[in-house]
Enzyme design. Structure first.
Site: not given
Ligand code: PNW
Length: 446
Positions: A172, A353
């Site tokens: 990401e 994910e």
């Molecule tokens: C992911 N959004 O982060 C990460 O890859 C993980 O480490 C994390 O634990 C997981 O999602 C849950 O949050 C994100 O704003 C952060 O859409 C932000 C977003 C999506 C995923």
């Protein structure tokens, strides 16, 4: 009672790999062991006020010590694939120089343990835990960090390359750009949009250099990026909302997809940033050739859609989860998968994910009833199945997450695991969703 199979019986293609995902800083703990150096997340989480309750990843789910027990859990669930990340500062404490053998040994033991249990390893090289020494030298604003990343990747590939059938480069990049450099609620906690897009470019460059590094070792295994994609929809049917949504999509999705898969940054985003932006001034001649080095697959992480108004603001349309940014919209999974296939060709895809945080509690009878997570996953699995039926070459699906873990700025309060972690004792308890997921895997469908 709700109907457990509202979608009817759905079978996935033979050989479809069901999995679960984690990342190093979120589960490992053992922050100072075996020569591990500090990362930006150690610094950030130890800075007062940055994480909920001041939580840190010092101990996390203690996976560094309990990995064998966790491997057995994965086998009991029937996982066919396990996605984890490698901590750069375990391999190079300061992000440069000679590798730390004890760090490599840990991942070697993990990978061997997966093979022994017939679970395919999928390893991410970078899940946000940049060695602090590199941050002190400018971090991802410094182009040199991409070169350091290529050296680190080379070390890891030479140690483990052929043992890991799928490598992922950067987890990401957009979250580092937005959370790390625009909003500031992730490490390194900056609020500097001008720096943010230069960071985006260097993350993309690092991705491309790592792809080349894997090829240079002659390893036969595959590699790709791990992108969190957000389907963007206009909030209403005005022309202004349509226009704003198009640019929003450029920043959320095309900035990353186009550079890797088409060898060009999107013109509308470049124009919006402007020729004097740090990002555009930071582009060098061959950068996009490096960034678009051919990949073997694209890893998609889907959590939520985004609705964009004519003013370029975002609004919510669906119920949100415990994570305020997440609207629950399974059709977005279908839309993003089919869109990637339509716009970028038939490159193999994996979901690395997708998941839901729930207010999980351990009941007196020792169970954890996370019915909402089952509903969420079932509906998203069905959307992925529909996308496969419409021609999307989706080969695997990883639920976020295997274990409850350190959810970054939200600390340990937000639980995303299939498996409950009782932090005071570090006992693992399969939630109801884990038992349910085991039957999905066994039946290869719903
Ligand atoms: C992911 N959004 O982060 C990460 O890859 C993980 O480490 C994390 O634990 C997981 O999602 C849950 O949050 C994100 O704003 C952060 O859409 C932000 C977003 C999506 C995923």
């Amino acid at each position: 009672a709700t109907d457990p199979t509202p979608h009817g019986p759905l079978r996935f293609p033979p050989g479809f790999r069901w999995g679960a995902a984690t990342s190093a800083y979120q589960i490992e703990g053992a922050a100072k062991e075996d020569g591990r150096g500090a990362s930006v997340w150690d610094t950030f989480s130890h800075t007062p006020g940055r994480t909920r309750n001041g939580d840190t990843g010092d101990v996390a789910a203690d996976h560094y010590h309990r990995y064998a027990e966790d491997l057995d859990l994965m086998r009991d669930l029937g996982l066919r694939s396990y996605r984890f990340s490698i901590s750069w500062s375990r391999i190079q404490a300061d992000g440069a120089g000679r590798p730390n053998q004890r760090g490599l040994d840990f991942y070697r033991r993990l990978v061997d343990g997966l093979h022994e249990r017939d679970i395919a390893p999928m390893a991410t090289l970078f899940h946000w835990d940049l060695p602090q020494a590199l941050q002190d030298a400018g971090g991802w604003e410094n182009r040199d960090t991409a070169e350091r990343f290529a050296e680190y990747a080379d070390i890891v590939f030479r140690a483990l390359g052929d043992q890991v059938p799928v490598w992922l480069t950067i987890n990401e990049p957009k979250t580092v750009v937005q959370n790390g450099y625009i909003w500031g609620h992730h490490a390194p906690g900056r609020q500097d949009p001008a720096a943010a897009y230069l960071v985006a470019h260097h993350l993309q460059l690092a991705h491309g250099l790592a792809v080349r590094a894997l090829r240079a070792t002659g390893a036969k295994t595959r590699i790709g990026p791990a992108l969190n994609l957000h389907p963007c929809y206009p909030a209403d049917d005005t022309a202004e909302a349509a226009t704003a949504t198009r640019l929003y999509d450029g920043y959320e999705n095309r900035l990353y997809l186009d550079s890797i898969l088409k060898g060009a940054y999107p013109e509308d985003v470049l124009a919006d940033l402007g020729p004097d932006s740090r990002m555009v001034r930071g582009l060098r001649d061959d950068d996009l050739k490096i960034i678009s080095s051919p990949v073997d697959l694209v890893a998609v992480q889907y959590y939520t859609p985004i609705y964009v108004t004519g003013q370029g603001d975002t609004v919510s349309r669906w119920p949100t989860s415990e994570a305020s940014w997440q609207q629950i919209y399974p059709d977005g999974m279908y839309d993003i998968l089919t869109r990637v296939t339509r716009d970028y060709g038939p490159v193999p895809l994996t979901i690395t994910e997708n998941g839901l945080p729930c207010p999980d509690t351990l009941a007196a009878d020792g169970t954890v009833d996370d019915a909402a997570r089952i509903d969420f996953l079932r509906d998203h699995f069905a959307a992925a199945h529909r996308a496969i039926g419409d021609g999307v070459p989706l080969e695997s699906y990883h639920v976020w997450s295997l274990l409850d873990n350190f959810e970054w700025a939200e600390g340990y309060d937000q639980r995303w695991g299939l498996v409950y972690v009782d932090y005071p004792t570090q006992r693992r308890v399969l939630k109801r969703s884990a038992h349910w997921y085991r039957t999905v895997i066994r039946d290869n469908g719903l």
